[in-house]
Write a protein that holds these residues in place. Structure first.
Motif, PDB file in Angstrom:
ATOM      1  N   LYS A  76     -37.190  23.399  13.022  1.00 46.13           N
ATOM      2  CA  LYS A  76     -38.196  23.154  14.057  1.00 46.13           C
ATOM      3  C   LYS A  76     -39.277  24.232  14.143  1.00 46.13           C
ATOM      4  CE  LYS A  76     -36.347  19.328  15.557  1.00 46.13           C
ATOM      5  NZ  LYS A  76     -37.057  18.055  15.553  1.00 46.13           N
ATOM      6  N   GLU A  77     -39.073  25.377  13.512  1.00 48.17           N
ATOM      7  CA  GLU A  77     -40.062  26.460  13.517  1.00 48.17           C
ATOM      8  C   GLU A  77     -40.484  26.845  14.927  1.00 48.17           C
ATOM      9  OE1 GLU A  77     -43.299  25.420  10.977  1.00 48.17           O
ATOM     10  OE2 GLU A  77     -42.075  25.346   9.177  1.00 48.17           O
ATOM     11  N   ILE A  78     -39.513  27.264  15.727  1.00 44.19           N
ATOM     12  CA  ILE A  78     -39.807  27.685  17.101  1.00 44.19           C
ATOM     13  C   ILE A  78     -40.536  29.020  17.078  1.00 44.19           C
ATOM     14  CG2 ILE A  78     -37.836  26.426  18.051  1.00 44.19           C
ATOM     15  CD1 ILE A  78     -36.373  29.135  18.205  1.00 44.19           C
ATOM     16  N   SER A  79     -41.176  29.389  18.207  1.00 47.05           N
ATOM     17  CA  SER A  79     -41.971  30.620  18.248  1.00 47.05           C
ATOM     18  C   SER A  79     -41.162  31.821  18.718  1.00 47.05           C
ATOM     19  CB  SER A  79     -43.181  30.423  19.166  1.00 47.05           C
ATOM     20  OG  SER A  79     -42.736  30.158  20.488  1.00 47.05           O
ATOM     21  N   CYS A  80     -40.171  31.618  19.611  1.00 48.03           N
ATOM     22  CA  CYS A  80     -39.467  32.760  20.198  1.00 48.03           C
ATOM     23  C   CYS A  80     -38.164  32.302  20.853  1.00 48.03           C
ATOM     24  CB  CYS A  80     -40.375  33.432  21.238  1.00 48.03           C
ATOM     25  SG  CYS A  80     -39.657  34.875  22.046  1.00 48.03           S
ATOM     26  N   LEU A  81     -37.193  33.211  20.919  1.00 44.94           N
ATOM     27  CA  LEU A  81     -35.927  32.963  21.620  1.00 44.94           C
ATOM     28  C   LEU A  81     -35.768  34.002  22.720  1.00 44.94           C
ATOM     29  CD1 LEU A  81     -33.344  32.163  18.805  1.00 44.94           C
ATOM     30  CD2 LEU A  81     -33.667  30.806  20.874  1.00 44.94           C
ATOM     31  N   VAL A  82     -35.499  33.547  23.933  1.00 48.59           N
ATOM     32  CA  VAL A  82     -35.251  34.456  25.060  1.00 48.59           C
ATOM     33  C   VAL A  82     -33.825  34.219  25.529  1.00 48.59           C
ATOM     34  CG1 VAL A  82     -35.934  35.149  27.373  1.00 48.59           C
ATOM     35  CG2 VAL A  82     -37.678  34.427  25.707  1.00 48.59           C
ATOM     36  N   ILE A  83     -33.013  35.303  25.544  1.00 47.89           N
ATOM     37  CA  ILE A  83     -31.599  35.169  25.882  1.00 47.89           C
ATOM     38  C   ILE A  83     -31.278  36.004  27.128  1.00 47.89           C
ATOM     39  CG2 ILE A  83     -30.952  37.058  24.309  1.00 47.89           C
ATOM     40  CD1 ILE A  83     -28.326  35.563  23.826  1.00 47.89           C
ATOM     41  N   LYS A  84     -30.406  35.450  27.975  1.00 51.32           N
ATOM     42  CA  LYS A  84     -29.930  36.154  29.164  1.00 51.32           C
ATOM     43  C   LYS A  84     -28.415  36.298  29.038  1.00 51.32           C
ATOM     44  CE  LYS A  84     -31.498  34.984  33.240  1.00 51.32           C
ATOM     45  NZ  LYS A  84     -31.666  34.262  34.539  1.00 51.32           N
ATOM     46  N   LYS A  85     -27.939  37.531  29.023  1.00 54.56           N
ATOM     47  CA  LYS A  85     -26.510  37.796  28.887  1.00 54.56           C
ATOM     48  C   LYS A  85     -25.831  37.826  30.256  1.00 54.56           C
ATOM     49  CE  LYS A  85     -27.568  40.794  24.949  1.00 54.56           C
ATOM     50  NZ  LYS A  85     -27.524  42.180  24.439  1.00 54.56           N
ATOM     51  N   GLY A  86     -24.492  37.685  30.245  1.00 54.00           N
ATOM     52  CA  GLY A  86     -23.735  37.843  31.480  1.00 54.00           C
ATOM     53  C   GLY A  86     -22.967  36.609  31.898  1.00 54.00           C
ATOM     54  N   ARG A  87     -23.262  35.437  31.309  1.00 58.33           N
ATOM     55  CA  ARG A  87     -22.520  34.226  31.641  1.00 58.33           C
ATOM     56  C   ARG A  87     -21.211  34.205  30.864  1.00 58.33           C
ATOM     57  NH1 ARG A  87     -26.003  30.439  33.999  1.00 58.33           N
ATOM     58  NH2 ARG A  87     -24.063  29.361  34.534  1.00 58.33           N
ATOM     59  N   LEU A  88     -20.222  33.508  31.425  1.00 58.35           N
ATOM     60  CA  LEU A  88     -18.920  33.394  30.761  1.00 58.35           C
ATOM     61  C   LEU A  88     -19.019  32.373  29.639  1.00 58.35           C
ATOM     62  CD1 LEU A  88     -16.525  33.451  33.875  1.00 58.35           C
ATOM     63  CD2 LEU A  88     -17.001  35.307  32.261  1.00 58.35           C
ATOM     64  N   VAL A  89     -19.008  32.874  28.434  1.00 56.55           N
ATOM     65  CA  VAL A  89     -19.171  32.018  27.242  1.00 56.55           C
ATOM     66  C   VAL A  89     -18.146  32.453  26.210  1.00 56.55           C
ATOM     67  CG1 VAL A  89     -20.714  31.360  25.371  1.00 56.55           C
ATOM     68  CG2 VAL A  89     -21.644  31.712  27.666  1.00 56.55           C
ATOM     69  N   GLU A  90     -17.446  31.479  25.643  1.00 52.42           N
ATOM     70  CA  GLU A  90     -16.458  31.799  24.604  1.00 52.42           C
ATOM     71  C   GLU A  90     -17.161  32.390  23.374  1.00 52.42           C
ATOM     72  OE1 GLU A  90     -14.057  28.482  23.538  1.00 52.42           O
ATOM     73  OE2 GLU A  90     -13.470  28.032  25.608  1.00 52.42           O
ATOM     74  N   HIS A  91     -16.586  33.453  22.834  1.00 53.65           N
ATOM     75  CA  HIS A  91     -17.129  34.111  21.630  1.00 53.65           C
ATOM     76  C   HIS A  91     -18.588  34.524  21.820  1.00 53.65           C
ATOM     77  CE1 HIS A  91     -13.487  32.512  19.840  1.00 53.65           C
ATOM     78  NE2 HIS A  91     -13.905  31.257  20.041  1.00 53.65           N
ATOM     79  N   ALA A  92     -18.931  34.985  23.024  1.00 53.48           N
ATOM     80  CA  ALA A  92     -20.330  35.312  23.338  1.00 53.48           C
ATOM     81  C   ALA A  92     -20.908  36.338  22.371  1.00 53.48           C
ATOM     82  CB  ALA A  92     -20.433  35.814  24.780  1.00 53.48           C
ATOM     83  N   ASP A  93     -20.154  37.421  22.106  1.00 55.62           N
ATOM     84  CA  ASP A  93     -20.678  38.482  21.237  1.00 55.62           C
ATOM     85  C   ASP A  93     -20.975  37.954  19.836  1.00 55.62           C
ATOM     86  OD1 ASP A  93     -20.489  40.244  23.305  1.00 55.62           O
ATOM     87  OD2 ASP A  93     -18.548  41.061  22.684  1.00 55.62           O
ATOM     88  N   ARG A  94     -20.072  37.130  19.303  1.00 53.03           N
ATOM     89  CA  ARG A  94     -20.269  36.583  17.965  1.00 53.03           C
ATOM     90  C   ARG A  94     -21.485  35.652  17.940  1.00 53.03           C
ATOM     91  NH1 ARG A  94     -21.135  36.956  12.955  1.00 53.03           N
ATOM     92  NH2 ARG A  94     -20.389  35.248  11.640  1.00 53.03           N
ATOM     93  N   LYS A  95     -21.646  34.857  18.990  1.00 56.32           N
ATOM     94  CA  LYS A  95     -22.772  33.922  19.049  1.00 56.32           C
ATOM     95  C   LYS A  95     -24.096  34.666  19.174  1.00 56.32           C
ATOM     96  CE  LYS A  95     -20.010  30.094  20.836  1.00 56.32           C
ATOM     97  NZ  LYS A  95     -19.621  29.281  21.994  1.00 56.32           N
ATOM     98  N   ILE A  96     -24.101  35.758  19.935  1.00 59.65           N
ATOM     99  CA  ILE A  96     -25.324  36.575  20.044  1.00 59.65           C
ATOM    100  C   ILE A  96     -25.654  37.211  18.700  1.00 59.65           C
ATOM    101  CG2 ILE A  96     -26.289  38.653  21.106  1.00 59.65           C
ATOM    102  CD1 ILE A  96     -24.737  37.908  23.660  1.00 59.65           C
ATOM    103  N   GLU A  97     -24.602  37.656  18.004  1.00 58.57           N
ATOM    104  CA  GLU A  97     -24.808  38.236  16.680  1.00 58.57           C
ATOM    105  C   GLU A  97     -25.407  37.213  15.710  1.00 58.57           C
ATOM    106  OE1 GLU A  97     -25.160  40.998  13.812  1.00 58.57           O
ATOM    107  OE2 GLU A  97     -24.609  41.348  15.918  1.00 58.57           O
ATOM    108  N   LEU A  98     -24.910  35.965  15.800  1.00 64.39           N
ATOM    109  CA  LEU A  98     -25.465  34.897  14.951  1.00 64.39           C
ATOM    110  C   LEU A  98     -26.923  34.615  15.303  1.00 64.39           C
ATOM    111  CD1 LEU A  98     -22.422  32.427  14.837  1.00 64.39           C
ATOM    112  CD2 LEU A  98     -23.367  33.739  12.910  1.00 64.39           C
TER     113      LEU A  98
END
Length: 554
Positions: A76-98
């Motif tokens: 899709k060639e998006i322009s930017c990704l904005v992420i907000k940390k702190g929500r309860l998400v399984e494997h959050a660190d690994r997903k952020i790394e990806l």
């Protein structure tokens, strides 16, 4: 001109955002903004969006599923990704790394937003800037539209506005512009260079990023050129070309171009209507003169004044035609288009000639130079044909321009004589090539036909057959597979003054093959190749055969 990622980071409200990675994409233009509420949002992304996510939409998905999602997002060639940390998400660190790996690999900025900053606020900031840009574009569109409308509708004197329209466009985009006809010949330009338009090997499609009905291309040379193909409302194809000399080509330029094209289409429609009336008027008058329908001296005087011609001047008629060397055009519209292109080319190159258009030819009346010799005029005509041929070369590489030329006459009342000769010369141009030895002649003067001028006056194949000697008639009646080869060999043999070596070379056959064929011709026909009178009669007979063939085609 657009709102970029680095512009977002400079806003007061977004100063607390942190760039995690992807700094090479800070100049990515933001064309939209979306909060990821569910993984399938990727189906509704058009490209260029800024995506906001707290990863909550992926709270239960596996690492493999998340990787598949990123794979789809890459398209899709998006322009930017904005992420907000702190929500309860399984494997959050690994997903952020990806996400980090994805952003770095694709040059997409990955931003970290403070937890207490709402996505709705970021969304509002982006939308405010996007809407401001859209308002600016709309205002610019209206301004350029009003300028071009005022120029075209305020034309009280009915002057040609093509150049003023291009000059206004040049002022708006600050780069030179030129307009080319369908043969890629310069029609009008704001620059001094009026050379033909050349398409380079690197010509590529270009997205103007505006709603358009036209094809945009870009090609890279000393300066970038932007080519827009236009179909005028009068059925004419043209090319508008912008040469990027100073400021870079932008979306604003495309908006100005779109409005200029509408103005050009209106102007061409207006000019076309005027020119068609003038052409029809001139066509009717010339038609009457060329066909001897002007009876009185007073009527001839009036016609001459209307055509701005000298009633007692010296003129000659040239009849232009087009031959398709490839597959003949069976479609009537194709043939009419070829004649239209021919007319445009002749009119563009030789504005001094009076033209009369017919279904399959263009008749031109040109003032004659009484001091020029036949050799001079023959050379001039060949150069004229070459220029017209060059003008048409982009239409169809198989189209061959040809012309028949009549004699010089004094007084418009004598034009029918020159017209008849020019028509005959074009009609028998293939034969003319045989007579002159030029092969496939592109131009033929009727005076060059010599004795064959008398035969051209005959239109009965039965009468023409009387001019074919009996010996040649026997060869024509030889209905066996070798007949065509024997006739071709006879023509080559006589053309090369009965030299067998040259005959064999011209036909690409062995010397013995050529000798065998000549012996066979002598046996079938009884020709005496040592009799000069008989050979002259055979030469004439071969030309007459072609004349009969032409008559049968008609």
């Amino acid at each position: 001109m657009g709102f970029m990622v680095e512009d977002l980071l400079r806003t007061e409200e977004c100063r607390e955002m942190k760039l995690i990675c992807g700094e090479q994409g800070l100049k990515n233009e933001i064309k939209g903004v979306t909060i990821i509420e569910a993984p399938d949002i990727v189906k509704f992304i058009n490209g260029g969006e800024l995506l906001l996510t707290g990863l909550y939409a992926f709270k239960s998905c596996s690492i493999e599923e998340f990787q598949n999602y990123l794979q789809e997002l890459r398209k899709k060639e998006i322009s930017c990704l904005v992420i907000k940390k702190g929500r309860l998400v399984e494997h959050a660190d690994r997903k952020i790394e990806l996400l980090r790996e994805y952003a770095c690999k694709n040059g997409i900025p990955l931003l970290d937003v403070p937890f207490d900053m709402s996505f709705q606020r970021v969304l509002a900031i982006v939308m405010e800037h996007l809407f401001n840009e859209e308002v600016t574009l709309l205002k610019y569109f209206k301004t350029t539209h009003d300028n071009f409308t005022a120029l075209t509708l305020g034309n009280i004197r009915s002057e040609n506005l093509t150049r003023p329209i291009l000059e206004m466009l040049e002022k708006l985009i600050r780069n030179p512009v030129a307009l080319y006809n369908q043969n890629r010949t310069c029609f009008e330009s704001t620059a001094e260079d009026r050379s033909d338009l050349v398409f380079l090997d690197n010509l590529e499609d270009y997205d103007p990023d505006v709603l358009t009905n036209y094809q945009y291309w870009r090609q890279k040379g000393e300066q970038n050129q932007y080519v827009i193909r236009i179909h005028m409302s009068v059925g004419v194809q043209m090319y508008l070309v912008v040469t990027e000399k100073t400021p870079p080509f932008t979306k604003m330029d495309c908006i100005a171009i779109e409005n200029a094209i509408v103005a050009l289409q209106y102007e061409f429609s207006r000019q076309f209507a005027i020119e068609e009336l003038e052409k029809k008027f001139q066509n009717d008058i010339l038609n009457n003169i060329l066909n001897g329908k002007v009876s009185s001296d007073a009527e001839m005087e009036k016609s001459a004044n209307l055509l701005q011609m000298d009633k007692n001047g010296s003129y000659r008629v040239i009849v232009f035609g087009v031959k398709n060397e490839g597959r003949a055009a069976k479609n009537v519209n194709d043939r009419l288009m070829h004649i239209s292109c021919l007319e445009e080319a002749v009119r563009h190159r030789f504005s001094d000639m009076k033209l009369h258009r017919e279904i399959d030819k263009i008749v031109a009346v040109r003032k004659a130079d009484l001091n020029a010799t036949q050799a001079d005029y023959r050379k001039e005509m060949r150069e004229m044909i070459e220029q017209v041929q060059t003008e048409m070369r982009y239409q169809n590489k198989n189209l061959s321009v040809r012309a028949g030329v009549g004699k010089i006459v004094t007084g418009l009342g004598q034009l029918p004589e020159s017209y008849k000769e020019a028509e005959d010369a074009l009609s028998f141009i293939d034969i003319g090539g045989d007579i002159s030895g030029d092969g496939n002649a592109s131009v033929m003067m009727f005076s060059d036909f010599g004795i064959f001028k008398l035969l051209c006056q005959l239109d009965e194949p039965k009468i023409l057959m009387e001019y074919i000697p009996e010996s040649l008639q026997r060869l024509l009646s030889y209905k066996k597979p070798q007949q065509e080869d024997l006739i071709a060999t006879l023509k080559a043999y006589l053309k090369n003054n009965q030299n067998l070596s040259k005959t064999a070379q011209e036909l690409y056959v062995h010397y013995k093959t050529a000798a065998y064929r000549i012996e066979k011709i002598a046996k079938i026909t009884g020709m005496d190749f040592d009799n000069a009178n008989e050979m002259l009669a055979v030469r004439i007979g071969l030309v007459v055969c072609k004349m009969i063939e032409n008559y049968n085609k008609k």
